[in-house]
Design a protein around this motif. Sequence first.
Motif, short mmCIF file in Angstrom:
data_model
loop_
_atom_site.label_atom_id
_atom_site.label_comp_id
_atom_site.label_asym_id
_atom_site.label_seq_id
_atom_site.Cartn_x
_atom_site.Cartn_y
_atom_site.Cartn_z
N GLY A 127 81.30 53.54 8.74
CA GLY A 127 82.05 52.77 8.24
C GLY A 127 82.96 51.74 9.35
N ALA A 128 82.47 52.04 10.69
CA ALA A 128 82.97 51.30 11.74
C ALA A 128 82.46 49.91 11.92
N GLN A 129 83.18 48.81 12.41
CA GLN A 129 82.62 47.63 12.48
C GLN A 129 82.90 47.06 13.99
N SER A 130 82.16 46.84 14.82
CA SER A 130 82.44 46.57 16.12
C SER A 130 82.78 45.19 16.50
N MET A 131 82.39 44.09 15.64
CA MET A 131 82.75 42.84 15.90
C MET A 131 82.48 42.23 14.81
N PRO A 132 82.98 40.98 14.43
CA PRO A 132 82.92 40.13 13.25
C PRO A 132 81.36 39.94 12.81
N ASP A 133 80.57 39.81 13.71
CA ASP A 133 79.26 39.11 13.46
C ASP A 133 78.36 40.58 12.92
N ALA A 134 78.97 41.79 13.28
CA ALA A 134 78.19 42.96 12.66
C ALA A 134 78.90 43.52 11.44
N SER A 135 78.17 44.21 10.69
CA SER A 135 78.76 44.77 9.41
C SER A 135 78.58 46.51 9.75
N PRO A 136 79.48 47.21 8.94
CA PRO A 136 79.29 48.80 9.11
C PRO A 136 78.09 49.08 8.20
N LEU A 137 77.43 49.86 8.54
CA LEU A 137 76.56 50.44 7.79
C LEU A 137 76.64 50.63 6.40
N LYS A 138 77.96 51.12 5.99
CA LYS A 138 78.13 51.42 4.63
C LYS A 138 78.39 50.03 3.81
N TRP A 139 78.84 49.21 4.44
CA TRP A 139 78.60 47.72 3.82
C TRP A 139 77.44 47.20 3.53
N HIS A 140 76.41 47.37 4.61
CA HIS A 140 75.16 47.18 4.42
C HIS A 140 74.37 47.71 3.19
N LEU A 141 74.72 49.06 3.13
CA LEU A 141 74.14 49.85 1.94
C LEU A 141 74.75 49.32 0.33
N ALA A 142 76.00 48.96 0.57
CA ALA A 142 76.67 48.52 -0.63
C ALA A 142 76.13 47.11 -1.00
N HIS A 143 76.22 46.29 0.14
CA HIS A 143 75.77 44.85 -0.21
C HIS A 143 74.41 44.51 -0.75
#
Lengths: 430, 430, 430, 430
Positions: free
Chosen positions: A34-50
Amino acid sequence: MPSHRLPHQLLQRWMQVRERSLRIAACLSAEDAGAQSMPDASPLKWHLAHTTWFYETFILAEFESGFQAFHPAFRLLFNSYYNGIGEKHPRPQRGLLTRPSLDEVLGYRQDVDRRMQQLFSPPSSESLNTTLTATSISASLDELIELGIQHEQQHQELMLTDIKHLLSCNPMAPAMLASIAAGKNDAITDHCTDTVQTQQWHTFAAELVTIGHAGDGFCFDNEVPRHRQFVEAFQLAPTLVSNGDYLAFIDDGGYQNPVHWLAEGWDWIQQHHIRHPLYWRHGSDWQEYSLYGLRELPLQQAVCHLSYFEASAYASWAGARLPTEAEWEYAAQQEKQHSQEASDNAISQLFDCCWQWTSSSYAPYPGYATAAGAIGEYNGKFMANQYVLRGSSCFTPKDHSRISYRNFFPSTARWQRTGIRLARSVAAAL
Amino acid sequence: MPSHRLPHQLLQRWMQVRERSLRIAACLSAEDAGAQSMPDASPLKWHLAHTTWFYETFILAEFESGFQAFHPAFRLLFNSYYNGIGEKHPRPQRGLLTRPSLDEVLGYRQDVDRRMQQLFSPPSSESLNTTLTATSISASLDELIELGIQHEQQHQELMLTDIKHLLSCNPMAPAMLASIAAGKNDAITDHCTDTVQTQQWHTFAAELVTIGHAGDGFCFDNEVPRHRQFVEAFQLAPTLVSNGDYLAFIDDGGYQNPVHWLAEGWDWIQQHHIRHPLYWRHGSDWQEYSLYGLRELPLQQAVCHLSYFEASAYASWAGARLPTEAEWEYAAQQEKQHSQEASDNAISQLFDCCWQWTSSSYAPYPGYATAAGAIGEYNGKFMANQYVLRGSSCFTPKDHSRISYRNFFPSTARWQRTGIRLARSVAAAL
Amino acid sequence: MPSHRLPHQLLQRWMQVRERSLRIAACLSAEDAGAQSMPDASPLKWHLAHTTWFYETFILAEFESGFQAFHPAFRLLFNSYYNGIGEKHPRPQRGLLTRPSLDEVLGYRQDVDRRMQQLFSPPSSESLNTTLTATSISASLDELIELGIQHEQQHQELMLTDIKHLLSCNPMAPAMLASIAAGKNDAITDHCTDTVQTQQWHTFAAELVTIGHAGDGFCFDNEVPRHRQFVEAFQLAPTLVSNGDYLAFIDDGGYQNPVHWLAEGWDWIQQHHIRHPLYWRHGSDWQEYSLYGLRELPLQQAVCHLSYFEASAYASWAGARLPTEAEWEYAAQQEKQHSQEASDNAISQLFDCCWQWTSSSYAPYPGYATAAGAIGEYNGKFMANQYVLRGSSCFTPKDHSRISYRNFFPSTARWQRTGIRLARSVAAAL
Amino acid sequence: MPSHRLPHQLLQRWMQVRERSLRIAACLSAEDAGAQSMPDASPLKWHLAHTTWFYETFILAEFESGFQAFHPAFRLLFNSYYNGIGEKHPRPQRGLLTRPSLDEVLGYRQDVDRRMQQLFSPPSSESLNTTLTATSISASLDELIELGIQHEQQHQELMLTDIKHLLSCNPMAPAMLASIAAGKNDAITDHCTDTVQTQQWHTFAAELVTIGHAGDGFCFDNEVPRHRQFVEAFQLAPTLVSNGDYLAFIDDGGYQNPVHWLAEGWDWIQQHHIRHPLYWRHGSDWQEYSLYGLRELPLQQAVCHLSYFEASAYASWAGARLPTEAEWEYAAQQEKQHSQEASDNAISQLFDCCWQWTSSSYAPYPGYATAAGAIGEYNGKFMANQYVLRGSSCFTPKDHSRISYRNFFPSTARWQRTGIRLARSVAAAL
């Protein structure tokens, strides 16, 4: 009434790719995801959903009869950058989406997968949007599924780079992977084979070359039109620059001497106090963070996680330069032909280790045209102030690399697996 | 003992260029000359001093016997970006240098000019640095003086763009120039001839072209090596895009529709609330700020003071694209040949109106090598994240333009006289 | 018909104050007068115009018959922060106003001065706005002129602090003043008398004190209502902290030890790399920039140009604290009474050296009410996140200090002449 | 040999407080508990760990015989701001700590709780650090446990404000709580009782009051020394300002009219486009986000989640002002006495609804002294540029409020439950 049945091989690949995303996710907790380390990166969960949103938005919404969105808010939440689709959740706030939960996102994946499979093998004609003729469906549906597969594979690489960045921010330097499993075919690795440093540079004569994707297979729109470019004579290094090579640059004061740096790069390393590649750590010895945790810096392996500015400065220090993308692609074409004829490699590490910065700004090929609609936003609108990278990395899915593939990132990006292959001009002035 | 005498023609040009800087300064007060409107721009006074510093640092310090700096602090104060020369005064703080005064800077110019002239026509051999042989002096001295002339001419254009930006920040919109004096040969103008819009686009067949500087005349290091590039078939617009054309883009919602914009450009116009070219003012009617003050927007004249992002968006809206620099240079070569043979112009406004954005990222030509020493910082280190502009503007000194000239600015720069020439691909995909 | 004649003494003072601004300006060039070194500071030229604008806007526009603005744009250009007057030129861009020139601003001053003098001594009743009765005019006009005088005196201090900051940014460290002329009565100086360090701290018993302005003389609205505050017993240092004292704090690692710092101050000194007072320079020895240029740090003089955070940290290190404004004012009242009775000073350096930070946040006194109209914006709206300073500095005009005077600046401000007087609590807990 | 047994009542309270943190956590998923919505807020998981770290660092490390840290990295990871303890994980990156997991943090809590309980009831003298005498242990241990309890209660309020902010960033506006359960004693609620608007303001005569904590019970160091302050006559509103009241301010153009705003506040609302309280949402009707999700704006309830700047502007618009903290505390003292004598309330909503902004800058009381060691960093170093809030909110644990309690936040903070109580001066000027 006609029904559409997807080629078996495409369906198989689609299912394998879907499954691979879950395999990556299985290495991590819901908290990691669920965590996002910087604006350029996305959370793994977001990738799975996107990646799931992509099928739902561009395929189910178009082709499924009686389509209903899985969740009305997801259209906005998991839109990455498609203005044609409507509003987007602000990118830097993806890490705040604690709802839906990882479990709900996995349920979203299951639901969309089930409906996609129904679409592929409809029990009756009614499940298809009957305003479309079978032929047009077939053509565009196959293409969109292929695009969805490629899209998800791109995100699989980002999942790994983004999670690597996230975990690297933790002072405990946690490991995602238990051990180096380079042998397994499609295993997740963060590791290259060693660089052999004794080979000679390969010389290429001046040539009117033809680059860009050829043949029937899939490619992104930025790889075409295939077209001619004239390449002056040049030499290419047979291997990637190693950590040991790069350490010599550092030890020679490379980060302290402006003479090798692009002016913008020099200002940038001052401002951000950059003195070494992203994941190097300097204690009593040099260490490197990887998905296996901290380890002693492997001097024989390719140096990785460098910005374009660092790659360019190193090349200048080494009396060389970065290749253009035409040079790289031409060399890769030659290498492919050669390796089919001979048993040895003249140029190695083109693929599977590190993406290789080229000196080519990311720009449209002559005659490039964007697709109509939101899909047209896939590539073209990013063609400014970025540099092309060629090859692939050990984070890239095995069947996702091509000689004509054009990756691209801004000149300060370091969290991708980016490395250096050197080139040299041998052309005399006219 | 040998003495060095400068070719008379070079000396004449040098004196004319020195005098022209003073002519620009004569239009302004000491207060105007001291202010800095943004970090990208410099005060006129600083330009006057820096162009003098260039001769003092790269010529007098090398060739004058018994050289003594005019003022020890000036080496630092008026160094622009040469790391090889030592420390620099921070660029955003150039407007804080109320000392030395404009009068003192003019005195600095007089002193350096006097010593330069002595160097050109030494009364005896002693005034030359006797550790150098006459031949090596001659060669490098002539070259450095030529470089100094070209350098000062570049700064003359910047003096005008910077002072225009400064005065535009004043709510009273003051004028620097009394009237449009386009007729006079080297007069200072901020005005183009009208665009004639009825001409047909010119078609160029695919060709292996040769670009880059040819011949003995001066060029910057970024214009060589002359080399080959393959250009696919294309068309070029015969004139620049006019204010009227651009107004149609605005009236069609051009700044509200992301579909035509590069993603970075779209974000940038949102963030900075950009809705029209830099110097347009929207009251009851459209007006434009120029060095003549505010005036009604001249619809027939070329649109000017646009960023790369705006030029690119307009081109997309118009169903066209920006030319590459190879296309532009090839077309200019053809036009030059044609105009020597025929009386009419196929492609007009190549020079003297607005610099024309190309789609080419600023990069080294194949085989490019930087000079040794601080002079090597002149061009090469800026070859990242900038776009090439071709042609010249009405701010450019008349003898300072060339077919092979490569100007360059970041994609957001708008305070230069930058405009749009459209191109179109006609190549079929291979 | 009644006419209004200004008290002779007020007119005299007004003319002297107007003249003193010109005397400050006479030390500087038009270039010096136009530059702005940071958003907090204004160009000298702007101060000269704004203090004139104040009379034009609040007096001439109200009382002059047939009033016409000197220049229509000046209402906007020289408005500082009065929303009630309309739009303002953005504060950080005051240094870009190269027009009007210094000469034109001096002409503006002359014109307004001439019209003000006509207003004071009208040749006939017609020059007065006849819709006002003589009595109401008299009352409010006198008050407004007095406010204008005080306002201009405040800006005279700012002229000196702002020009000092500007010149300090110049690597050549230019001097504005030729020599220390502390003897002359209203001369411009940047210098204190030496601190005598041997005196004992003075003890004050707990008391219900009355603070705030008393009597008929002028005061700002923030100095009233006069009201009661209870002050617990405390001690006050007889002199200001000296450069030598402060050097001991630095040498003891004061800037490296968080224990003495307010948390926000600690973060602030890290972020801005602050390691000493604003104008100290560390070479082989400590030097200090002043309006006389660089000079050896005078160890016996009061330390100056410190932020509230530094003052507070020093006080903590010294086992003391900053006084509250009630403590300071009460002590000053006592001192005034004492010094009328005795020949010696118990507490010195209350005025004329450095403003003294108090621990009191700038807040309205009980019963404080803002004036109606734009004048009401003079003080009240700044009563947040600032700290009160008491006393006066050697930059303060001689007749501009009062026991009840409340100066105020944010806790990071350092370009004012701000110093430290220590206090200690002696109250036992109840 | 002496052993130390904790008073039973203290142990009971400690266990209850520990349990209540878990009850808050039980409403949320591990994903919810890990995210950080802004640098000012912390993840719930971090609060759970930090409150545990407090006992481990300040109690176990001091008093436990043979102390060993639970995990060596936790000392750094869960240090909030104690420079005396060593390095800290950067505050804005607390949301990146996906490891340790929530489960591991709960395990950390269990381990520390177990060891704390052993410390309270040592089976033998050996488990106590034998270098301390029983008496000194007893005194300081009891005090530190009490401080730990109070500290954890403070964090329980922050857990709720931080999770409310996090969930409010989610476009789906998820609810944390199922229903309004105001009746239950220590239940978690986000809800006040309605404001009764008909009561008269209460008048207080001028008085030398005594404020600050009295008696034996616990208080923070910032509540003492108890001391005298003189308060001029004033009136206090009997209830808090309601949403309906505040809506009238908005509808009257309150956010568009600078006349009521502190200058810094006016700039701040422009810059951040603030036009209503933090959690109001404007669609067809006004809604409010709460831990119950979105709901229609309850007009009778107290307006909440306002900055100091908004509270101050509203007070000015209403012809009133904010109370000082001395006024508030004195009124609360009177109210307490009154309510013990009479059955009705003269001033209601002092506690349990919203914290009430005062006009008092957060400053040390006369004679304030920080404790030695890291515990001394608890309060004192934050005494700059913050404003005191009095009372308590419905997020405050029931036994955690006091008449002398001083809460404090910067003038822009809005994510706490902050509201408005009005005051008026009735003092005539002296």
